[in-house]
Design an enzyme around this catalytic site. Structure first.
Site, mmCIF file in Angstrom:
data_model
loop_
_atom_site.group_PDB
_atom_site.id
_atom_site.type_symbol
_atom_site.label_atom_id
_atom_site.label_comp_id
_atom_site.label_asym_id
_atom_site.label_seq_id
_atom_site.Cartn_x
_atom_site.Cartn_y
_atom_site.Cartn_z
ATOM 1 N N GLU A 67 97.730 24.254 22.681
ATOM 2 C CA GLU A 67 96.614 24.374 21.735
ATOM 3 C C GLU A 67 96.154 22.973 21.349
ATOM 4 O OE1 GLU A 67 98.185 26.675 18.419
ATOM 5 O OE2 GLU A 67 99.037 24.889 17.512
ATOM 6 N N TRP A 120 110.559 26.680 16.253
ATOM 7 C CA TRP A 120 109.824 26.850 17.509
ATOM 8 C C TRP A 120 109.702 25.566 18.331
ATOM 9 C CZ3 TRP A 120 106.375 29.849 13.771
ATOM 10 C CH2 TRP A 120 106.783 31.192 13.730
ATOM 11 N N TYR A 140 91.528 20.947 8.430
ATOM 12 C CA TYR A 140 91.348 20.969 9.893
ATOM 13 C C TYR A 140 89.904 20.551 10.131
ATOM 14 C CZ TYR A 140 96.044 22.292 10.710
ATOM 15 O OH TYR A 140 97.409 22.221 10.779
ATOM 16 N N GLU A 176 99.523 17.330 6.198
ATOM 17 C CA GLU A 176 99.184 18.006 7.456
ATOM 18 C C GLU A 176 97.675 18.053 7.596
ATOM 19 O OE1 GLU A 176 101.099 21.904 7.856
ATOM 20 O OE2 GLU A 176 99.289 22.667 8.801
ATOM 21 N N GLU A 230 102.194 25.783 2.400
ATOM 22 C CA GLU A 230 100.851 26.329 2.199
ATOM 23 C C GLU A 230 100.892 27.675 1.488
ATOM 24 O OE1 GLU A 230 98.812 26.514 5.961
ATOM 25 O OE2 GLU A 230 98.326 24.378 5.956
ATOM 26 N N HIS A 239 108.562 24.672 5.034
ATOM 27 C CA HIS A 239 107.361 25.150 5.720
ATOM 28 C C HIS A 239 107.240 26.667 5.601
ATOM 29 C CE1 HIS A 239 104.106 23.528 8.142
ATOM 30 N NE2 HIS A 239 104.114 24.665 8.826
ATOM 31 N N LYS A 284 102.848 22.841 22.619
ATOM 32 C CA LYS A 284 102.213 24.159 22.682
ATOM 33 C C LYS A 284 100.801 24.001 23.263
ATOM 34 C CE LYS A 284 101.127 27.995 19.593
ATOM 35 N NZ LYS A 284 100.967 28.436 18.207
ATOM 36 N N TRP A 341 99.177 17.076 12.302
ATOM 37 C CA TRP A 341 99.816 18.247 12.903
ATOM 38 C C TRP A 341 99.434 18.295 14.385
ATOM 39 C CZ3 TRP A 341 103.315 21.697 11.134
ATOM 40 C CH2 TRP A 341 103.458 22.889 11.855
#
Ligand code: MG
Length: 328
Positions: free
Chosen positions: A287, A60, A220, A246, A158, A123, A285, A280
């Site tokens: 976001e 992507w 995160y 990440e 993951e 990934h 993108k 990451w």
């Protein structure tokens, strides 16, 4: 050849040598990495903490998988590591190996050329269901790159929550590690853990018998806090080494609020235990986690104002901390 030209040529070679001597790369400095207890060590026994950027899923955001982008991440961001994320499912490697694998090679070749470390990341969220495909990929990678100290292999990004460490992830990892070790006896292997690479203490209770394997911790910052750091600390105390291949400065969806304070608490924690990290991600993108604004150049050369708020924040941290390594 006229004498003037010869003189300039000699001067050029001399200058190149001097400059090279003055600026050893991170790989010149640390060389072949190895694991000892909960730490990664370099060739001279120094404890190594790498900081850099993860690329986005290759299928992507493949436009950033190029040599000049990697060189920019080293020169302008001061990255000592980058992570090439081979998208496996969803139109990635399984369907289009001839498109995806060359992207990974471009990043790895550029990292080697620029003297930084590189993670070859498989990934996937369900890699253990198709170990044959992973074996084929890592056989090629280990044969091609196993002699380069720059390279690390991340074999399962993951694993999901509903998998089992001992029954699914560990047997998969052992079989991929044994494949890699056929061609590369020593480079570091990064092993995913259950629940999107969070349950590292579970892995520490039933570790893999390979001396240079470390375990993946992902977070995160706006979603995961002290309880995940407690999990990490418990694992470290059992003697395994972790690698944050990440993390995001935002919530687990890759979006939402950019949490500066929570991010700093995590960075303090990673510094305390000398845990290496990649943020990451290099993507445009729309976001919060993306480091770039939409539509920026594919080849680096990004002005500061073309970075996202997260990109600016992370770049400053990388520059600040990694530059200490090179102070005389
Ligand atoms: Mg090797």
């Amino acid at each position: 050849m006229n004498i003037k030209l010869l003189f300039l040529l000699v001067l050029g070679v001399f200058y190149h040598q001097i400059v090279k001597c003055q600026t050893p790369t991170i790989v010149d400095r640390y060389g072949q990495l190895r694991v000892e207890g909960s730490y990664i060590l370099g060739q001279n026994g120094d404890t190594v903490q790498l900081r850099g950027m993860s690329m986005f899923w290759s299928q992507w955001m493949g436009q950033y998988y190029n040599a000049s982008c990697i060189k920019w991440l080293r020169d302008d961001w001061n990255c000592t590591v980058v992570r090439a994320a081979l998208g496996v499912e969803s139109g990635g490697y399984l369907e289009n190996p001839y498109e995806e694998v060359p992207k990974i090679k471009r990043v790895v070749d550029a990292a080697i050329k620029n003297g930084i470390y590189v993670i070859i990341d498989y990934h996937s969220h369900e890699a253990h269901k198709n170990p044959a495909a992973a074996k084929k990929f890592f056989t090629e990678m280990a044969k091609k790159y196993g002699t380069y100290p720059n390279v690390m292999y991340e074999i399962y990004n993951e694993p999901l929550q509903e998998t089992s460490w001992s029954k699914d992830i560990k047997p998969y990892a052992e079989s991929i590690i044994s494949t890699i070790r056929t061609y590369d006896p020593d480079n570091i292997i990064i092993c995913g853990t259950r629940q999107w690479s969070q349950l590292v203490d579970e892995a520490a209770s039933d570790p893999i018998k390979d001396k240079n394997t470390v375990y993946t911790l992902h977070y995160y910052a706006a979603s995961h806090g002290q309880s995940l750091r407690d999990e990490a600390e418990a694992a470290i105390k059992k003697g395994i080494a972790l690698f944050v291949s990440e993390f995001g400065t935002c919530d687990y969806s890759g979006n939402g609020t950019l949490d500066y304070e929570a991010s700093k608490i995590w960075w303090d924690f990673l510094d305390k235990y000398k845990i290496s990290w990649c943020n990451w991600s290099i993507a445009d993108k729309n976001e919060t986690a993306s480091a770039l604004q939409f539509g920026v150049s594919w080849s680096g050369n990004w002005k500061i104002e073309k970075l996202s708020p997260s990109g600016k924040f992370v770049r400053e941290e990388i520059i600040k901390k990694n530059s200490i390594l090179f102070q005389k």
